[in-house]
Design a protein around this motif. Structure first.
Motif, PDB file in Angstrom:
ATOM      1  N   THR A  33       0.839  -1.203   0.000  1.00  0.00           N
ATOM      2  CA  THR A  33       0.000   0.000   0.000  1.00  0.00           C
ATOM      3  C   THR A  33       0.872   1.250   0.000  1.00  0.00           C
ATOM      4  O   THR A  33       0.614   2.223  -0.726  1.00  0.00           O
ATOM      5  CB  THR A  33      -0.917   0.000   1.237  1.00  0.00           C
ATOM      6  OG1 THR A  33      -1.695  -1.201   1.247  1.00  0.00           O
ATOM      7  CG2 THR A  33      -1.832   1.210   1.228  1.00  0.00           C
ATOM      8  N   LEU A  34       1.918   1.213   0.813  1.00  0.00           N
ATOM      9  CA  LEU A  34       2.843   2.344   0.894  1.00  0.00           C
ATOM     10  C   LEU A  34       3.531   2.591  -0.443  1.00  0.00           C
ATOM     11  O   LEU A  34       3.683   3.740  -0.878  1.00  0.00           O
ATOM     12  CB  LEU A  34       3.887   2.047   1.970  1.00  0.00           C
ATOM     13  CG  LEU A  34       4.672   3.223   2.555  1.00  0.00           C
ATOM     14  CD1 LEU A  34       3.734   4.175   3.279  1.00  0.00           C
ATOM     15  CD2 LEU A  34       5.732   2.688   3.506  1.00  0.00           C
ATOM     16  N   MET A  35       3.932   1.511  -1.111  1.00  0.00           N
ATOM     17  CA  MET A  35       4.589   1.640  -2.414  1.00  0.00           C
ATOM     18  C   MET A  35       3.646   2.297  -3.431  1.00  0.00           C
ATOM     19  O   MET A  35       4.072   3.148  -4.227  1.00  0.00           O
ATOM     20  CB  MET A  35       5.018   0.264  -2.919  1.00  0.00           C
ATOM     21  CG  MET A  35       6.145  -0.371  -2.113  1.00  0.00           C
ATOM     22  SD  MET A  35       7.645   0.615  -2.153  1.00  0.00           S
ATOM     23  CE  MET A  35       7.939   0.645  -3.911  1.00  0.00           C
ATOM     24  N   ASP A  36       2.382   1.915  -3.405  1.00  0.00           N
ATOM     25  CA  ASP A  36       1.403   2.508  -4.326  1.00  0.00           C
ATOM     26  C   ASP A  36       1.250   4.007  -4.067  1.00  0.00           C
ATOM     27  O   ASP A  36       1.187   4.811  -5.012  1.00  0.00           O
ATOM     28  CB  ASP A  36       0.047   1.808  -4.171  1.00  0.00           C
ATOM     29  CG  ASP A  36       0.078   0.358  -4.626  1.00  0.00           C
ATOM     30  OD1 ASP A  36       1.005  -0.005  -5.381  1.00  0.00           O
ATOM     31  OD2 ASP A  36      -0.809  -0.420  -4.212  1.00  0.00           O
ATOM     32  N   LEU A  37       1.194   4.379  -2.788  1.00  0.00           N
ATOM     33  CA  LEU A  37       1.051   5.788  -2.431  1.00  0.00           C
ATOM     34  C   LEU A  37       2.280   6.590  -2.875  1.00  0.00           C
ATOM     35  O   LEU A  37       2.140   7.661  -3.487  1.00  0.00           O
ATOM     36  CB  LEU A  37       0.868   5.914  -0.915  1.00  0.00           C
ATOM     37  CG  LEU A  37       0.950   7.328  -0.311  1.00  0.00           C
ATOM     38  CD1 LEU A  37      -0.092   8.254  -0.939  1.00  0.00           C
ATOM     39  CD2 LEU A  37       0.780   7.268   1.207  1.00  0.00           C
ATOM     40  N   VAL A  38       3.459   6.082  -2.603  1.00  0.00           N
ATOM     41  CA  VAL A  38       4.686   6.793  -2.966  1.00  0.00           C
ATOM     42  C   VAL A  38       4.800   6.943  -4.479  1.00  0.00           C
ATOM     43  O   VAL A  38       5.176   8.003  -4.988  1.00  0.00           O
ATOM     44  CB  VAL A  38       5.923   6.064  -2.389  1.00  0.00           C
ATOM     45  CG1 VAL A  38       7.221   6.618  -2.979  1.00  0.00           C
ATOM     46  CG2 VAL A  38       5.943   6.190  -0.872  1.00  0.00           C
ATOM     47  N   ALA A  39       4.456   5.884  -5.223  1.00  0.00           N
ATOM     48  CA  ALA A  39       4.525   5.948  -6.687  1.00  0.00           C
ATOM     49  C   ALA A  39       3.590   7.031  -7.231  1.00  0.00           C
ATOM     50  O   ALA A  39       3.954   7.782  -8.151  1.00  0.00           O
ATOM     51  CB  ALA A  39       4.159   4.590  -7.282  1.00  0.00           C
ATOM     52  N   LYS A  40       2.401   7.129  -6.655  1.00  0.00           N
ATOM     53  CA  LYS A  40       1.436   8.135  -7.114  1.00  0.00           C
ATOM     54  C   LYS A  40       1.937   9.542  -6.806  1.00  0.00           C
ATOM     55  O   LYS A  40       1.871  10.443  -7.665  1.00  0.00           O
ATOM     56  CB  LYS A  40       0.082   7.907  -6.441  1.00  0.00           C
ATOM     57  CG  LYS A  40      -1.018   8.819  -6.970  1.00  0.00           C
ATOM     58  CD  LYS A  40      -2.388   8.424  -6.429  1.00  0.00           C
ATOM     59  CE  LYS A  40      -3.470   9.326  -7.029  1.00  0.00           C
ATOM     60  NZ  LYS A  40      -4.823   8.952  -6.546  1.00  0.00           N
ATOM     61  N   VAL A  41       2.462   9.754  -5.605  1.00  0.00           N
ATOM     62  CA  VAL A  41       2.972  11.077  -5.226  1.00  0.00           C
ATOM     63  C   VAL A  41       4.162  11.463  -6.092  1.00  0.00           C
ATOM     64  O   VAL A  41       4.281  12.611  -6.552  1.00  0.00           O
ATOM     65  CB  VAL A  41       3.350  11.094  -3.728  1.00  0.00           C
ATOM     66  CG1 VAL A  41       4.169  12.347  -3.392  1.00  0.00           C
ATOM     67  CG2 VAL A  41       2.100  11.046  -2.861  1.00  0.00           C
ATOM     68  N   ASN A  42       5.052  10.515  -6.352  1.00  0.00           N
ATOM     69  CA  ASN A  42       6.221  10.818  -7.189  1.00  0.00           C
ATOM     70  C   ASN A  42       5.800  11.202  -8.608  1.00  0.00           C
ATOM     71  O   ASN A  42       6.349  12.130  -9.206  1.00  0.00           O
ATOM     72  CB  ASN A  42       7.161   9.617  -7.230  1.00  0.00           C
ATOM     73  CG  ASN A  42       7.935   9.453  -5.936  1.00  0.00           C
ATOM     74  OD1 ASN A  42       7.887  10.306  -5.054  1.00  0.00           O
ATOM     75  ND2 ASN A  42       8.655   8.347  -5.808  1.00  0.00           N
ATOM     76  N   ALA A  43       4.807  10.477  -9.159  1.00  0.00           N
ATOM     77  CA  ALA A  43       4.334  10.783 -10.506  1.00  0.00           C
ATOM     78  C   ALA A  43       3.726  12.186 -10.552  1.00  0.00           C
ATOM     79  O   ALA A  43       3.958  12.950 -11.495  1.00  0.00           O
ATOM     80  CB  ALA A  43       3.305   9.738 -10.945  1.00  0.00           C
ATOM     81  N   GLU A  44       2.950  12.539  -9.533  1.00  0.00           N
ATOM     82  CA  GLU A  44       2.340  13.867  -9.480  1.00  0.00           C
ATOM     83  C   GLU A  44       3.402  14.958  -9.343  1.00  0.00           C
ATOM     84  O   GLU A  44       3.311  16.019  -9.971  1.00  0.00           O
ATOM     85  CB  GLU A  44       1.362  13.943  -8.303  1.00  0.00           C
ATOM     86  CG  GLU A  44       0.108  13.104  -8.476  1.00  0.00           C
ATOM     87  CD  GLU A  44      -0.799  13.158  -7.254  1.00  0.00           C
ATOM     88  OE1 GLU A  44      -0.527  13.989  -6.351  1.00  0.00           O
ATOM     89  OE2 GLU A  44      -1.765  12.378  -7.184  1.00  0.00           O
ATOM     90  N   THR A  45       4.411  14.708  -8.540  1.00  0.00           N
ATOM     91  CA  THR A  45       5.477  15.685  -8.312  1.00  0.00           C
ATOM     92  C   THR A  45       6.253  15.947  -9.602  1.00  0.00           C
ATOM     93  O   THR A  45       6.545  17.099  -9.949  1.00  0.00           O
ATOM     94  CB  THR A  45       6.432  15.199  -7.210  1.00  0.00           C
ATOM     95  OG1 THR A  45       5.684  14.965  -6.009  1.00  0.00           O
ATOM     96  CG2 THR A  45       7.514  16.225  -6.933  1.00  0.00           C
TER      97      THR A  45
END
Length: 466
Positions: A33-45
């Motif tokens: 779950t954490l990996m999914d959240l980090v991937a989404k935030v990185n893509a947005e950034t």
């Protein structure tokens, strides 16, 4: 067999990192779950900051963001530490830095095993923060002797891992089949075991001495206790964790939010309370639980020079003289403000950080520089002013003792901080390790100087060609 048939250590490290991530995702579903959240935030950034994406692409650093992981383990004996050093060397990972965490109430001292060359770091910057338990800090002599006897009986490495490590040392590497077997065998050392080595009574006494002591002594091996992805916006991850059913720790460890990130910022979710079986004196298994493994996220900034690090330490100390973060998070907002206020004197532009000699940078030729002439004696500042050379921050690859202790304590429980007699002993640690730890400042300075030399060589080559 020829040396050219060996699998590069960078590739073995990449194989192992991927295998470790897959195993940990299975053992701790919240990590996925954490990996999914980090991937989404990185893509947005990256989408919101095209210039950041461009610089990461130009410096061959974009791919490493998604691949990047750091883990942490805790070892019990000098023999385990020495063998771990040899095993990590097969993967091109070497001990960098010495950390004494006893000064923060955690009875260990540590190093970070990681790749050290610029090319290897860009290939896969996998690192393991490795701590050795300080048994001498257990005040109860009888308990200390029992803990030492328990640790001496266990073997945390499989026979296959030991044999393949020795084979790599003797041959200078491993072929593809051996490398694959090595990864499989080495992974077993870091696997979670739900059957303890100690009785319920001994576990309780170890736990009373310090929760981390119980974590090291009670189990068959040094289970990986977190595996950390790298984010480009830790504040956004922290804010969104509750939306994903994850409760974050109260404050982000490390420096405050900045336009130009420095060193390392870390947060985590609370450690899991996991079922464990303890063997009683009559041979029966008793149900119990253990709290150790948690999820951590990090944001990495620029590596600081000794001058920059001294300023960082001074400002962090100043902030904590105003207010220290409460274990229960009750003063999180007050602490964040005190931290931000204290760090106002630290420059927040890459130009100012470079001009004041506070951080390390990698230098490269601009498009104009790749076509221009320059005299060998031209100063670096002049080359930059003329638009021939540009600079990018060198990523900090290491750790911060105060932050590491803060993560440990927040996940071991509010009462985990205890008073130990601080006795920094790098020489003793290195004796147990069987090698010197590398100096992080020398490493970053070497990367910076090599990049300057490359620029000058290429500028000279342009001139010679004409």
């Amino acid at each position: 067999m020829t040396k050219t048939s060996f699998v590069p250590s960078d590739d073995i490290r990449s194989m192992f990192s991927a295998a470790m991530s897959a195993m940990y995702r299975t053992e701790v579903p919240a990590y996925g779950t954490l990996m999914d959240l980090v991937a989404k935030v990185n893509a947005e950034t990256l989408s919101a900051d095209p210039k950041l994406r461009e610089r990461l692409e130009d410096t061959d650093s974009l791919d490493r963001i998604t691949e990047e992981r750091h883990g942490a383990i805790r070892l019990g004996t000098p023999a385990e530490l020495a063998m771990m050093r040899r095993l990590f060397a097969v993967m091109g990972m070497y001990p960098v830095g010495y950390y004494d965490l006893s000064t923060a109430g955690v009875p260990v001292h540590s190093t970070a095993f990681r790749p050290v060359g610029d090319a290897s770091l860009k290939k896969n910057p996998f690192r393991i923060f490795t701590s050795l338990l300080r048994l001498d800090l257990i005040a109860d002599e009888a308990l200390r002797a029992e803990a030492e006897a328990t640790l001496e009986k266990r073997q945390i490495f499989t026979p296959g891992a030991i044999a393949l490590t020795e084979k790599a040392e003797q041959q200078g590497g491993l072929d593809r089949a051996d490398a694959s077997r090595f990864v499989t065998e080495a992974l077993e050392t870091f696997r979670w075991h739900d059957k303890a080595l100690v009785s319920p009574d001994m576990y309780a006494r170890l736990h009373a001495a310090h929760r981390l002591i119980a974590d090291v002594v009670s189990f068959k091996g040094p289970h990986i206790n977190h595996l950390t992805p790298r984010t480009l916006d830790i504040d956004l991850v922290q804010a969104r964790m509750p939306d994903y059913g994850i409760a974050p720790k109260a404050v982000v460890e490390g420096p405050p939010t900045r336009k130009c990130p420095i060193l390392l910022r870390q947060t985590s979710f609370k450690a899991l309370n996991e079922p464990v079986l303890f063997e009683d004196k009559d041979g029966s298994w008793k149900e119990g639980s253990h709290t150790a493994r948690f999820g951590e996220i990090e944001q990495r900034g620029i590596a600081l020079t000794p001058k920059g690090r001294a300023l960082y330490d001074e400002l962090l100390t100043a902030s904590r003289q105003v207010v220290r973060p409460a274990a229960d998070g009750s003063n999180a907002a007050e602490y964040d403000k005190a931290l931000a206020d204290a760090f106002a004197p630290f420059p927040d532009s890459w130009e100012a950080i470079r001009a004041e000699g506070l951080g390390y940078f990698a230098y490269s030729l601009t498009e104009k520089g790749r076509k221009a002439k320059a005299e060998p004696e031209t100063s670096l500042d002049a080359l930059i002013a003329d638009g021939l050379v540009q600079f990018d921050p060198i990523v900090y690859e290491d750790f911060l003792p105060v932050s590491a202790a803060g993560i440990f304590q927040s996940n071991l429980g509010d009462d985990a901080t205890q008073d130990f007699v601080a006795s920094p002993n790098q020489q003793r640690f290195e004796l147990d390790l069987g090698a010197k730890v590398l100096n992080e400042f020398d490493h970053y300075a070497g990367i910076e100087q090599a990049s300057i030399a490359d620029c000058r060589q290429m500028l000279t080559a342009v001139q010679a060609a004409e």
